[in-house]
Scaffold this motif. Sequence first.
Motif, short mmCIF file in Angstrom:
data_model
loop_
_atom_site.label_atom_id
_atom_site.label_comp_id
_atom_site.label_asym_id
_atom_site.label_seq_id
_atom_site.Cartn_x
_atom_site.Cartn_y
_atom_site.Cartn_z
N GLU A 541 -6.17 -10.62 -2.06
CA GLU A 541 -7.09 -10.51 -3.06
C GLU A 541 -8.21 -11.25 -2.93
O GLU A 541 -8.23 -12.52 -2.89
CB GLU A 541 -6.31 -10.42 -4.53
N PRO A 542 -9.56 -10.78 -2.84
CA PRO A 542 -10.70 -11.47 -2.73
C PRO A 542 -10.84 -12.78 -3.71
O PRO A 542 -10.55 -12.58 -4.93
CB PRO A 542 -11.74 -10.67 -3.09
N GLY A 543 -10.85 -13.74 -3.15
CA GLY A 543 -11.03 -15.11 -3.89
C GLY A 543 -9.56 -15.48 -4.34
O GLY A 543 -9.56 -16.88 -4.85
N HIS A 544 -8.63 -14.93 -3.99
CA HIS A 544 -7.24 -15.54 -4.53
C HIS A 544 -6.27 -15.84 -3.15
O HIS A 544 -5.14 -15.77 -3.34
CB HIS A 544 -6.61 -14.80 -5.47
N GLY A 545 -6.67 -15.65 -2.07
CA GLY A 545 -6.10 -15.96 -0.90
C GLY A 545 -5.44 -14.81 -0.16
O GLY A 545 -5.46 -13.60 -0.84
N THR A 546 -4.63 -14.97 0.83
CA THR A 546 -4.02 -13.95 1.61
C THR A 546 -2.34 -14.37 1.99
O THR A 546 -2.23 -15.61 2.24
CB THR A 546 -4.50 -13.70 2.87
N SER A 547 -1.63 -13.43 1.90
CA SER A 547 -0.32 -13.96 2.63
C SER A 547 0.37 -12.58 3.25
O SER A 547 0.18 -11.30 3.26
CB SER A 547 0.77 -13.82 1.00
N VAL A 548 0.46 -13.25 4.80
CA VAL A 548 1.10 -12.19 5.62
C VAL A 548 2.51 -12.44 5.95
O VAL A 548 2.94 -13.46 6.08
CB VAL A 548 0.28 -12.10 7.03
N CYS A 549 3.42 -11.33 5.64
CA CYS A 549 4.65 -11.57 5.80
C CYS A 549 5.47 -10.77 7.01
O CYS A 549 4.93 -9.48 7.17
CB CYS A 549 5.70 -11.13 4.70
N ILE A 550 6.07 -11.32 7.96
CA ILE A 550 6.80 -10.60 8.89
C ILE A 550 7.98 -10.32 8.62
O ILE A 550 8.82 -11.57 8.29
CB ILE A 550 6.74 -11.44 10.46
N TYR A 551 8.60 -9.17 8.67
CA TYR A 551 10.11 -8.86 8.25
C TYR A 551 10.68 -8.56 9.45
O TYR A 551 10.35 -7.73 10.24
CB TYR A 551 10.14 -7.43 7.45
N LEU A 552 12.01 -9.16 10.01
CA LEU A 552 12.82 -8.92 11.19
C LEU A 552 14.13 -8.65 10.72
O LEU A 552 14.65 -9.56 9.95
CB LEU A 552 12.32 -10.24 12.10
#
Length: 705
Positions: A541-552
Amino acid sequence: MFSGSVGIKLRDLDWAATELGSIESWPISLRNTVATMLACPTAMFLAWGPQLRSFYNDAYEPILGYRAKHALGTPFRELWASIWDEISPLVDEALAGRSTRVTDMRLDLSRSGEPEESYWTFTYSPAYDDEGKIGGMLCVTAETTDRVIVQRERDVSDERLDLALAAGAIIGTWFWDLPTDRFTVDEAFANAFGLDPHLGRIGLSLAQVVETVHPDDQEGLATAINEAIARGGAYAHQYRVRRSDGRYYWIEANGRVEHGPDGTPLSFPGVLLDVEERRAVEAERDGVAAALRILNDTLEQRVADRTAELQQAEERLRQSQKMEAVGQLTGGLAHDFNNLLTGISGSLEMMAVRIGQGRMGDVEKYNVAAQGAAKRAAALTHRLLAFSRRQTLDPKPTQTNHLVESMIDLIHRTVGPEIDTRFVPGEGIWTTLVDPHQLENALLNLSINARDAMPDGGTLTIETSNRKLDELTALSRGMDAGSYVALCVSDTGTGMTADVIAKAFDPFFTTKPIGVGTGLGLSMIYGFVQQSGGQVRIHSEPGHGTSVCIYLPRHWGEAEAREDAADLSEAPRADVGETVLVVDDEPAVRMLVTDVLEELGYTAIEAADGAAGLRVLESNARVDLLVSDVGLPGGMNGRQMADAARVHRPDLKVLFITGYAENAAVGNGLLAPGMHVMTKPFAMEALATRIRKLLEPAGQKACEP
């Protein structure tokens, strides 16, 4: 005393286990009532005692349906629990000494286990014991479902007929007595056929009735009438008749032929419907439909032409997009590779200068610089292969927590002191089957992206967890339901808009300035994870950071221990006589591998293509291990050569070395036992260690042919 099939079941039942006691202890009134009921051909039911235990006769048993298996002796309320609300007031009346009679009562008995509509006429009467007191309730019943439904349908039909007559849909009625061929018709029928109403009342023959039917329709009418009389049942036919004004009108006759018990046709009643307007509408509809068909025929051609034009335009657009993407790729790659080649070529050049000057002490630093640049070039090549989904992976059972812990210092140094890097390891993290080096590259790449999203500093959080996804959750994430290991990299940076997230995995897409990166980072991660059977998801979300999740996907096995690469000088040496065949069309690679093997005491044999390699393998030369590139010239790839060699050398050990994922050649990753893959570029000490490991399992050497 107790007759019938139910009587046999009654005698065999353990009545002593109930409050009624054994049959011998029953009061005379109960035994006599049961005996009378069992002998009666009418369906009867008796409920007796404090629990109103159930008794019934053979005629009643079919009414029970699936309940018959456990009905005898079961309390009446339990047996008929599904209709208890309807019958309980009647039961109360009978037990109070008042008989009741019910006619055509609807009861949903569910005799087959499914809801059903049924109707019953029955009486509930008190049943008396030896002392003249009410000991239970007696029921005499008969099913009236068929009669009720027939009467209801008849009432509905009569109602429909009345409505039709009132609305003017029916323009006449007739009754034809078939044995006497006598037609009686009402006045409306006579007017519709242009007949004398008086003759219609006293009776006409069929020939008189059909005299005014259009000549073109008489044959079809006769055929339809004869078929209906022969088979019986419903009849419907449309034809034209001439009215008193001399014009022909379309009518529809609807009737029913009734047969006697012996099959003799007896009567043929029916009604007339005016369908003139309907036929006119249908004719108009058919004309419109024909016009539409003609329009559709030409429309399809016009649509086809337009579609072809659009496809050509789309193809031109795709080609333009491809060229733009290639331009972005070449710009980024040229920038990165020029830097790397400068480091490699410059270091080699300075090494040659220093060797010529005899200044050997300076050679090592140039060697380190060249190797570092070469490793970065290899990583960039792996990104390209991962983006194309065609890299050769080396999946191993991996413990994600251990992998992150081994990377955390490098990540700290890479993102810099302005970033607060945190690792939140999950407890009891499952093992996953993945290429650990590619997962390390992905983690480092995500960490660098997170750093770039926090130019003024922030917090980088790396977190692992176990996730079990049900069908609905998995579907929302484009995954299969099951157990997964999640590796998430989160930042407190600028965040991404929805349109950026939608394009984040597109090849060459980047928000960085021209010449900074190739736009392959997330594409590489996406391709690698997809190849590994997993999925990648972005939450931002703009201004609230990013989370990238890898599912294996979870792997049911123990993780393998990671081994650090040893220096070539420390690599294990060959046993006496061990021979390795090296097949590669690249002379430099062949030279390096051969030199390494000879340095370690192996006998090395070289071949430049598959055909030459196969000739060696089909000879009597000793070959303990085949080291071969997958893609070879001359019409025979490395896998084909190895398969052909194993016809004569079934235990031949094979190590494929490849710089490109020739999955088709190695069987889409499905290698035969004793075959292994190593991806170029690789460190020479790693190659030496791998060769030694392949030659030593179980302490056995390959047999000479």
